[in-house]
Write a protein that holds these residues in place. Structure first.
Motif, mmCIF file in Angstrom:
data_model
loop_
_atom_site.group_PDB
_atom_site.id
_atom_site.type_symbol
_atom_site.label_atom_id
_atom_site.label_comp_id
_atom_site.label_asym_id
_atom_site.label_seq_id
_atom_site.Cartn_x
_atom_site.Cartn_y
_atom_site.Cartn_z
ATOM 1 N N THR A 1 0.804 -1.219 0.000
ATOM 2 C CA THR A 1 0.000 0.000 0.000
ATOM 3 C C THR A 1 0.843 1.278 0.000
ATOM 4 N N GLY A 2 2.165 1.152 -0.171
ATOM 5 C CA GLY A 2 3.040 2.320 -0.146
ATOM 6 C C GLY A 2 3.043 3.070 -1.473
ATOM 7 N N ASP A 3 4.006 4.009 -1.606
ATOM 8 C CA ASP A 3 4.166 4.752 -2.856
ATOM 9 C C ASP A 3 4.339 3.786 -4.018
ATOM 10 N N TRP A 4 3.686 4.074 -5.116
ATOM 11 C CA TRP A 4 3.703 3.285 -6.349
ATOM 12 C C TRP A 4 3.019 1.930 -6.193
ATOM 13 N N SER A 5 2.240 1.730 -5.120
ATOM 14 C CA SER A 5 1.437 0.509 -5.003
ATOM 15 C C SER A 5 0.368 0.549 -6.087
ATOM 16 N N ASN A 6 -0.336 -0.551 -6.269
ATOM 17 C CA ASN A 6 -1.341 -0.631 -7.338
ATOM 18 C C ASN A 6 -2.434 0.430 -7.223
ATOM 19 N N THR A 7 -2.719 0.897 -6.018
ATOM 20 C CA THR A 7 -3.777 1.896 -5.825
ATOM 21 C C THR A 7 -3.219 3.295 -5.540
ATOM 22 N N SER A 8 -1.935 3.480 -5.676
ATOM 23 C CA SER A 8 -1.305 4.763 -5.387
ATOM 24 C C SER A 8 -1.739 5.844 -6.385
ATOM 25 N N PRO A 9 -2.002 7.063 -5.919
ATOM 26 C CA PRO A 9 -2.334 8.160 -6.829
ATOM 27 C C PRO A 9 -1.139 8.575 -7.703
ATOM 28 N N LEU A 10 0.049 8.113 -7.374
ATOM 29 C CA LEU A 10 1.231 8.460 -8.171
ATOM 30 C C LEU A 10 1.115 7.970 -9.608
ATOM 31 N N TRP A 11 0.380 6.871 -9.838
ATOM 32 C CA TRP A 11 0.212 6.357 -11.205
ATOM 33 C C TRP A 11 -0.574 7.336 -12.068
ATOM 34 N N GLU A 12 -1.654 7.878 -11.514
ATOM 35 C CA GLU A 12 -2.469 8.842 -12.262
ATOM 36 C C GLU A 12 -1.726 10.158 -12.468
ATOM 37 N N GLU A 13 -0.943 10.549 -11.475
ATOM 38 C CA GLU A 13 -0.176 11.787 -11.565
ATOM 39 C C GLU A 13 0.991 11.666 -12.545
ATOM 40 N N ASN A 14 1.405 10.441 -12.848
ATOM 41 C CA ASN A 14 2.560 10.177 -13.711
ATOM 42 C C ASN A 14 2.192 9.124 -14.752
ATOM 43 N N ALA A 15 1.298 9.486 -15.663
ATOM 44 C CA ALA A 15 0.812 8.527 -16.665
ATOM 45 C C ALA A 15 1.941 7.957 -17.516
ATOM 46 N N ASP A 16 2.987 8.744 -17.760
ATOM 47 C CA ASP A 16 4.123 8.248 -18.532
ATOM 48 C C ASP A 16 4.833 7.100 -17.817
ATOM 49 N N VAL A 17 4.909 7.166 -16.505
ATOM 50 C CA VAL A 17 5.523 6.090 -15.726
ATOM 51 C C VAL A 17 4.661 4.831 -15.823
ATOM 52 N N ALA A 18 3.341 4.995 -15.713
ATOM 53 C CA ALA A 18 2.423 3.857 -15.821
ATOM 54 C C ALA A 18 2.582 3.168 -17.177
ATOM 55 N N ARG A 19 2.717 3.947 -18.240
ATOM 56 C CA ARG A 19 2.912 3.358 -19.578
ATOM 57 C C ARG A 19 4.226 2.587 -19.646
ATOM 58 N N ASN A 20 5.299 3.169 -19.122
ATOM 59 C CA ASN A 20 6.606 2.513 -19.149
ATOM 60 C C ASN A 20 6.638 1.240 -18.312
ATOM 61 N N CYS A 21 5.881 1.222 -17.240
ATOM 62 C CA CYS A 21 5.869 0.061 -16.348
ATOM 63 C C CYS A 21 4.872 -1.008 -16.798
ATOM 64 N N LYS A 22 4.040 -0.694 -17.776
ATOM 65 C CA LYS A 22 3.005 -1.627 -18.234
ATOM 66 C C LYS A 22 2.232 -2.165 -17.035
ATOM 67 N N LYS A 23 1.779 -1.246 -16.216
ATOM 68 C CA LYS A 23 1.044 -1.578 -14.991
ATOM 69 C C LYS A 23 -0.261 -2.284 -15.309
ATOM 70 N N SER A 24 -0.518 -3.371 -14.592
ATOM 71 C CA SER A 24 -1.744 -4.137 -14.771
ATOM 72 C C SER A 24 -2.422 -4.310 -13.417
ATOM 73 N N ALA A 25 -3.691 -3.990 -13.348
ATOM 74 C CA ALA A 25 -4.430 -4.101 -12.088
ATOM 75 C C ALA A 25 -4.638 -5.554 -11.672
ATOM 76 N N THR A 26 -4.592 -6.481 -12.620
ATOM 77 C CA THR A 26 -4.871 -7.881 -12.297
ATOM 78 C C THR A 26 -3.603 -8.686 -11.988
ATOM 79 N N GLU A 27 -2.457 -8.138 -12.296
ATOM 80 C CA GLU A 27 -1.212 -8.867 -12.059
ATOM 81 C C GLU A 27 -0.900 -8.930 -10.564
ATOM 82 N N LYS A 28 -0.406 -10.073 -10.108
ATOM 83 C CA LYS A 28 -0.046 -10.231 -8.702
ATOM 84 C C LYS A 28 1.391 -9.762 -8.490
ATOM 85 N N ALA A 29 1.588 -8.478 -8.716
ATOM 86 C CA ALA A 29 2.901 -7.862 -8.579
ATOM 87 C C ALA A 29 2.698 -6.385 -8.275
ATOM 88 N N PHE A 30 3.732 -5.752 -7.804
ATOM 89 C CA PHE A 30 3.673 -4.328 -7.530
ATOM 90 C C PHE A 30 5.031 -3.715 -7.793
#
Length: 117
Positions: A87-116
């Motif tokens: 639940t820390g910074d850059w966790s799956n529900t962190s607001p940092l992902w929305e604030e940094n959409a370019d980072v989310a694209r680079n990380c290929k973040k997936s809400a269903t993946e069992k990873a963080f």
């Protein structure tokens, strides 16, 4: 002290990236002063630290990413246990992902993946 020197000098990051690239399997854990089992507590909450990581349990290191323009280094960690959620910074529900959409694209973040990250 030597480990923290390697981190401060950037040597740990370089070594971690090189090992993952060469196919070496990495792992990490949250060292706990005392490990309390689920059976002893009657619930999983005592097994977790304040950021949702299981105390004293191992997690696989899956990937790294470095975004130089933001001076940001992230490590992708798998959660094979099915208990707890980071639940820390850059966790799956962190607001940092929305604030940094370019980072989310680079990380290929997936809400269903069992990873963080």
């Amino acid at each position: 002290p030597k480990f923290m020197e390697k981190v401060a000098q950037g040597k740990f990051w370089v070594g971690l990236k090189a090992q993952l690239k060469s196919g070496v399997v990495g792992a990490c854990c949250n060292q706990a002063d005392t490990i309390v089992t689920d059976a002893e507590t009657g619930g999983e909450e005592e097994l977790l630290d304040r950021e949702g990581i299981l105390k004293g349990w191992g997690y696989p290191v899956l990937d790294t990413i470095e975004i130089n323009e933001k001076r940001l280094k992230l490590v992708k960690i798998g959660n094979p246990w099915g208990i707890g959620e980071f639940t820390g910074d850059w966790s799956n529900t962190s607001p940092l992902w929305e604030e940094n959409a370019d980072v989310a694209r680079n990380c290929k973040k997936s809400a269903t993946e069992k990873a963080f990250w």
